[in-house]
Design a protein around this motif. Sequence first.
Motif, PDB file in Angstrom:
ATOM      1  N   LYS A  18      34.678  57.876  71.251  1.00 49.73           N
ATOM      2  CA  LYS A  18      33.339  57.274  71.301  1.00 49.73           C
ATOM      3  C   LYS A  18      32.858  56.897  69.917  1.00 49.73           C
ATOM      4  CE  LYS A  18      28.512  58.626  72.088  1.00 49.73           C
ATOM      5  NZ  LYS A  18      27.535  59.312  72.938  1.00 49.73           N
ATOM      6  N   ARG A 301      22.780  55.113  65.059  1.00 48.17           N
ATOM      7  CA  ARG A 301      23.520  54.492  63.971  1.00 48.17           C
ATOM      8  C   ARG A 301      22.468  54.030  62.964  1.00 48.17           C
ATOM      9  NH1 ARG A 301      25.608  49.773  65.316  1.00 48.17           N
ATOM     10  NH2 ARG A 301      24.756  49.609  67.411  1.00 48.17           N
ATOM     11  N   GLN A 305      20.330  46.672  62.508  1.00 48.16           N
ATOM     12  CA  GLN A 305      20.023  46.440  63.932  1.00 48.16           C
ATOM     13  C   GLN A 305      19.029  47.472  64.448  1.00 48.16           C
ATOM     14  OE1 GLN A 305      23.180  46.951  66.949  1.00 48.16           O
ATOM     15  NE2 GLN A 305      21.577  47.325  68.440  1.00 48.16           N
ATOM     16  N   GLY A 329      22.111  60.823  62.078  1.00 46.27           N
ATOM     17  CA  GLY A 329      22.808  59.546  62.196  1.00 46.27           C
ATOM     18  C   GLY A 329      23.819  59.331  61.096  1.00 46.27           C
ATOM     19  N   GLY A 353      25.488  62.669  59.887  1.00 47.19           N
ATOM     20  CA  GLY A 353      26.729  63.033  60.556  1.00 47.19           C
ATOM     21  C   GLY A 353      26.603  62.725  62.016  1.00 47.19           C
ATOM     22  N   ASP A 355      26.808  64.476  65.676  1.00 43.52           N
ATOM     23  CA  ASP A 355      26.763  65.826  66.219  1.00 43.52           C
ATOM     24  C   ASP A 355      26.100  65.796  67.602  1.00 43.52           C
ATOM     25  OD1 ASP A 355      26.206  68.494  66.812  1.00 43.52           O
ATOM     26  OD2 ASP A 355      25.823  69.024  64.716  1.00 43.52           O
ATOM     27  N   GLU A 356      26.946  65.785  68.646  1.00 41.36           N
ATOM     28  CA  GLU A 356      26.421  65.691  70.022  1.00 41.36           C
ATOM     29  C   GLU A 356      25.478  66.851  70.349  1.00 41.36           C
ATOM     30  OE1 GLU A 356      27.085  63.612  72.775  1.00 41.36           O
ATOM     31  OE2 GLU A 356      28.421  62.238  71.719  1.00 41.36           O
ATOM     32  N   GLY A 379      20.243  50.517  75.072  1.00 39.96           N
ATOM     33  CA  GLY A 379      19.772  51.719  74.402  1.00 39.96           C
ATOM     34  C   GLY A 379      19.912  52.891  75.350  1.00 39.96           C
ATOM     35  N   LEU A 380      20.481  53.962  74.847  1.00 38.32           N
ATOM     36  CA  LEU A 380      20.653  55.147  75.690  1.00 38.32           C
ATOM     37  C   LEU A 380      19.768  56.291  75.232  1.00 38.32           C
ATOM     38  CD1 LEU A 380      24.547  55.091  76.028  1.00 38.32           C
ATOM     39  CD2 LEU A 380      22.852  54.387  77.722  1.00 38.32           C
TER      40      LEU A 380
HETATM   41  P1  ADP Z   1      24.548  52.091  70.219  1.00 34.48           P
HETATM   42  O1  ADP Z   1      25.587  52.063  71.296  1.00 34.48           O
HETATM   43  O2  ADP Z   1      24.023  50.747  69.820  1.00 34.48           O
HETATM   44  O3  ADP Z   1      24.949  52.896  69.025  1.00 34.48           O
HETATM   45  P2  ADP Z   1      22.926  53.511  72.180  1.00 34.48           P
HETATM   46  O4  ADP Z   1      21.538  54.076  72.136  1.00 34.48           O
HETATM   47  O5  ADP Z   1      23.246  52.598  73.307  1.00 34.48           O
HETATM   48  O6  ADP Z   1      23.237  52.836  70.777  1.00 34.48           O
HETATM   49  O7  ADP Z   1      23.962  54.723  72.279  1.00 34.48           O
HETATM   50  C1  ADP Z   1      24.118  55.602  71.221  1.00 34.48           C
HETATM   51  C2  ADP Z   1      24.726  56.890  71.747  1.00 34.48           C
HETATM   52  O8  ADP Z   1      25.301  57.582  70.648  1.00 34.48           O
HETATM   53  C3  ADP Z   1      23.715  57.824  72.360  1.00 34.48           C
HETATM   54  O9  ADP Z   1      24.374  58.614  73.327  1.00 34.48           O
HETATM   55  C4  ADP Z   1      23.284  58.687  71.147  1.00 34.48           C
HETATM   56  O10 ADP Z   1      22.796  59.952  71.523  1.00 34.48           O
HETATM   57  C5  ADP Z   1      24.582  58.805  70.417  1.00 34.48           C
HETATM   58  N1  ADP Z   1      24.475  58.975  68.970  1.00 34.48           N
HETATM   59  C6  ADP Z   1      24.204  58.026  68.034  1.00 34.48           C
HETATM   60  N2  ADP Z   1      24.275  58.553  66.790  1.00 34.48           N
HETATM   61  C7  ADP Z   1      24.566  59.851  66.948  1.00 34.48           C
HETATM   62  C8  ADP Z   1      24.797  60.949  66.039  1.00 34.48           C
HETATM   63  N3  ADP Z   1      24.708  60.791  64.715  1.00 34.48           N
HETATM   64  N4  ADP Z   1      25.118  62.152  66.555  1.00 34.48           N
HETATM   65  C9  ADP Z   1      25.214  62.329  67.897  1.00 34.48           C
HETATM   66  N5  ADP Z   1      25.023  61.356  68.807  1.00 34.48           N
HETATM   67  C10 ADP Z   1      24.709  60.124  68.337  1.00 34.48           C
END
Ligand code: ADP
Length: 480
Positions: A18, A301, A305, A329, A353, A355-356, A379-380
């Motif tokens: 991912k 991120r 954007q 991020g 970083g 970090d889920e 956007g999620l």
């Molecule tokens: P994009 O796909 O444009 O980056 P989305 O909001 O559609 O944005 O999805 C981003 C996903 O990545 C979400 O599940 C979000 O929680 C996760 N995410 C983004 N940055 C981080 C991070 N630094 N650590 C953990 N999860 C992240």
Amino acid sequence: MTALSVLSVAAEVFPLVKTGGLADVTGALPAALAAEGVIVRTLLPGYPAVMAAIKGGKVVLSLPSLFGGGARVLAATAHGLDLLVLDAPHLFDRPGNPYLGPDGRDWPDNPIRFAALARAAATIATTPALRPDIVHCHDWQSGLVPAYLHYTAAKAPPTVMTVHNLAFPGKAAPSLLATLGLPPHAYAIDGVEFHGTISLLKAGLQFADRITTVSPTYATEIQTRDAGMGFDGLLHHRAAALTGILNGIDTTIWNPATDPPPPPPLSATDRTGRPANKAALQRELGLSTDAPGPLFAVISRLTHQKGMDLLLEALPTLLRQGGQLAVLGTGEAWIESALRDAVSPGRIACVLGYDEALAHRIQAGADALLVPSRFEPCGLTQLCALRYGCVPVVARVGGLADTVIDANPAALAAGVATGIQFAPESASQLEAAIRRTAALYSDSTAWLALQANGTATDVSWRGPARQYAALYRSLLAARA
Ligand code: ADP
């Protein structure tokens, strides 16, 4: 309801690999579609992490000469997903980020690597024993599949191309046309040519039977010059084939009731755990526990954007409102460095970083999630925020406009507001939104109503899966 089979083709699938929301979608949609009588097999590249996760697999297809090396397609299951893995070590046996080399730049052979994925998909789609009813492609990495199927003489299933983010065209030098296995006449405006180069995404948009994108508003925006990224003419031309279907989130993964450590309750009816979650998050991030304003958060991120430069400009206002900020991020170096400089003990914390687990703790503990994107296909993070009772504060663009109901007086009076929207995407409008958020936060009745409406919102894949299933069936009916 007769079952139908779909080959989903993607470069990322959660939890195997991912880099963004694309993986969340391709990882969650198969289970949701199963409930609609749709059986999904997912083809993805055999990156080291994927090969390790499947531990073997059954060879279902041999491709002795695939863009410079031998390859195989392995059938396997992992994490409840029915997978076809393209084992092509000369292209995919590279650790780390799926697209970037050790120097942090795109691998120079990315067009070839993902042409190989598309070639394998097209071969599967035209092999009688493996042939699905529908091929569903995701983003530029699988954009060549509809083109290969268009130029083949073999009987091919109908295709759906989903745009998760139009900002990635998947460019390849025109000199690669023959190497990619495309005929000379494919290099044309009604082929794969895109402003003097080849675009793998364009191939998909041109030749797929149907195009979807991940929100109705983004489907409209991408037909305009402002948001069309050079594809607006084609997308406008193909408007009859283009629909927007919102993303959902995996509510078994984004489930406050099962998050570790033993979570205090967070649900539409019970939010008593929020203060404890917030205090724990503040302690973890070195934020004080006595700030008068809301704890804002960003999980993103760190890019242009995502409007992170707007956020930096709005920081003084956020602090003046008595607010705090927690950022999680990774992204552009200058934004990372500016955020690092902005860290202020007790008030602004920044974790650079990926970090889920921390993302879950932030959603469970922060008061408001800031999403000041310049454009946002769906956007999620705002969907996760709704589920966790963290109030989303979003730019009124793309899927953010479609998923958050602004707390304007009418929506507040009607009891349907779930967050705060602002437009246009500028620092001053973000500052105004931060001030509105702080005012709502200080009115505990209004704030609790926003949280309750958010947690009661259906952000699951149920509705979207039903729409995808209907799309597949209409496509088959049109072919019959
Ligand atoms: P994009 O796909 O444009 O980056 P989305 O909001 O559609 O944005 O999805 C981003 C996903 O990545 C979400 O599940 C979000 O929680 C996760 N995410 C983004 N940055 C981080 C991070 N630094 N650590 C953990 N999860 C992240």
